[in-house]
Enzyme design. Sequence first.
Site, PDB file in Angstrom:
ATOM      1  N   LYS A 105       0.812  -1.220   0.000  1.00 20.68           N
ATOM      2  CA  LYS A 105       0.000   0.000   0.000  1.00 20.68           C
ATOM      3  C   LYS A 105       0.842   1.266   0.000  1.00 20.68           C
ATOM      4  O   LYS A 105       0.308   2.346  -0.102  1.00 20.68           O
ATOM      5  CB  LYS A 105      -0.895   0.024   1.249  1.00 20.68           C
ATOM      6  CG  LYS A 105      -1.966  -1.041   1.245  1.00 20.68           C
ATOM      7  CD  LYS A 105      -2.775  -0.941   2.533  1.00 20.68           C
ATOM      8  CE  LYS A 105      -3.517  -2.234   2.819  1.00 20.68           C
ATOM      9  NZ  LYS A 105      -3.724  -2.413   4.254  1.00 20.68           N
ATOM     10  N   ASN A 132       5.563   0.711  13.105  1.00 24.87           N
ATOM     11  CA  ASN A 132       5.665   1.159  11.719  1.00 24.87           C
ATOM     12  C   ASN A 132       4.258   1.130  11.109  1.00 24.87           C
ATOM     13  O   ASN A 132       3.517   0.163  11.295  1.00 24.87           O
ATOM     14  CB  ASN A 132       6.607   0.236  10.942  1.00 24.87           C
ATOM     15  CG  ASN A 132       6.967   0.787   9.580  1.00 24.87           C
ATOM     16  OD1 ASN A 132       6.099   1.086   8.770  1.00 24.87           O
ATOM     17  ND2 ASN A 132       8.249   0.938   9.323  1.00 24.87           N
ATOM     18  N   CYS A 148      37.383 -10.054  19.516  1.00 24.22           N
ATOM     19  CA  CYS A 148      38.395  -9.601  20.477  1.00 24.22           C
ATOM     20  C   CYS A 148      39.762  -9.551  19.787  1.00 24.22           C
ATOM     21  O   CYS A 148      40.542  -8.617  19.982  1.00 24.22           O
ATOM     22  CB  CYS A 148      38.452 -10.522  21.690  1.00 24.22           C
ATOM     23  SG  CYS A 148      37.041 -10.362  22.802  1.00 24.22           S
ATOM     24  N   HIS A 177      15.316   8.979  12.224  1.00 19.85           N
ATOM     25  CA  HIS A 177      14.681   7.876  12.940  1.00 19.85           C
ATOM     26  C   HIS A 177      15.439   6.588  12.660  1.00 19.85           C
ATOM     27  O   HIS A 177      16.164   6.495  11.677  1.00 19.85           O
ATOM     28  CB  HIS A 177      13.217   7.714  12.495  1.00 19.85           C
ATOM     29  CG  HIS A 177      13.042   7.275  11.067  1.00 19.85           C
ATOM     30  ND1 HIS A 177      13.197   8.136   9.999  1.00 19.85           N
ATOM     31  CD2 HIS A 177      12.738   6.077  10.518  1.00 19.85           C
ATOM     32  CE1 HIS A 177      12.988   7.478   8.863  1.00 19.85           C
ATOM     33  NE2 HIS A 177      12.718   6.220   9.149  1.00 19.85           N
TER      34      HIS A 177
HETATM   35 ZN   LIG Z   1      34.959 -10.937  21.931  1.00 14.84          ZN
END
Ligand SMILES: [Zn+2]
Length: 334
Positions: free
Chosen positions: A22, A76, A199, A166
């Site tokens: 729509k 939404n 990491c 937004h």
């Molecule tokens: Zn990590």
Amino acid sequence: MPELRKDPVIGRWVIIATERAKRPHDFKVEREIVSQENTCPFCEGREEMTPPEIMAYRENGSKKDAPGWRVRVVPNKFPALQVEGELDRRGEGMFDKMNGIGAHEVIIETPKHFCNLTQLTVPEVEEVIWAYHDRILDLKKDHRLRYVMIFKNKGAQAGASLEHTHSQLIALPVVPKRVSEEMAGSREYYSFKERCVFCDIVRQELNDGVRVVIENPSFIAIQPYAPRAPFETWIIPKAHNPSFENAQKQEYEHLAKILWQVLRKIELALNDPPYNFMIHTTPFHQEDLPYYHWHIEIMPNLVKFAGFEWGTGFYINPTPPEHSADYLREVKID
Ligand SMILES: [Zn+2]
Ligand SMILES: [Zn+2]
């Protein structure tokens, strides 16, 4: 009712979202948005133009769906998935499908008609990040849902239909393929190195320095070693943590700062380009993984992906990340 359908060859789910048909601007050639300030449904004072709010950070005494808010979350208006109903997994001959259950929400980042997140102050950006956090915790309680993707589309070419700044979230009843691939890759790396790949990326990038854009005590922003597109940027927490919503309070403060700085640098360096950013975090209820590490991926829309990329999953990137990192490092902000 929207529907989720699974590709039988590679197992990727797609959403067939009939509601969205729509949308008035559907399938028209994208064009820059004309200023919408006088009719914008996200501006303070036009709260009745959106569906009723799910959550807002408000001044004391202000009423729901009325002025007085700082960040406001609403459904939404043209959702890709719908909240009501039961998950119904079915076969259709050889194919798999299920009801399009999920949530599709808009996080309105400010009551003012700003077009850029960087027009907010850093503490205001931090409140937007807290809104992401609070929404994830709430959606996690829904036993039908498995994943939430928080993302931002900025600019018409990046998929935004409204210019008022937004972000959005879509909560899904399945884990998306891109995320499971990332998790599988991280698990694989961990299985022979016994270290988290993210990491390791943080350590190596801090050592090498050449792909680092900016860092602070909690985060590093880098151009990844093998970026899909020019100026693709990742923001990674330095401390191991699989889930965005489990970050420490001070980390959100540092995240607001680095996100603001990175987006500002991208805006200045590339003349306010359209972009997307996505938060990659663990699926619901898989929070103690030693091998996965949440992060944000920012993709400026500078090149079009075409036949080769669609056909192969290969990306041709004309800009080495060492160059783009150098370029962004030099951009003066403040
Ligand atoms: Zn990590
Ligand atoms: Zn507005």
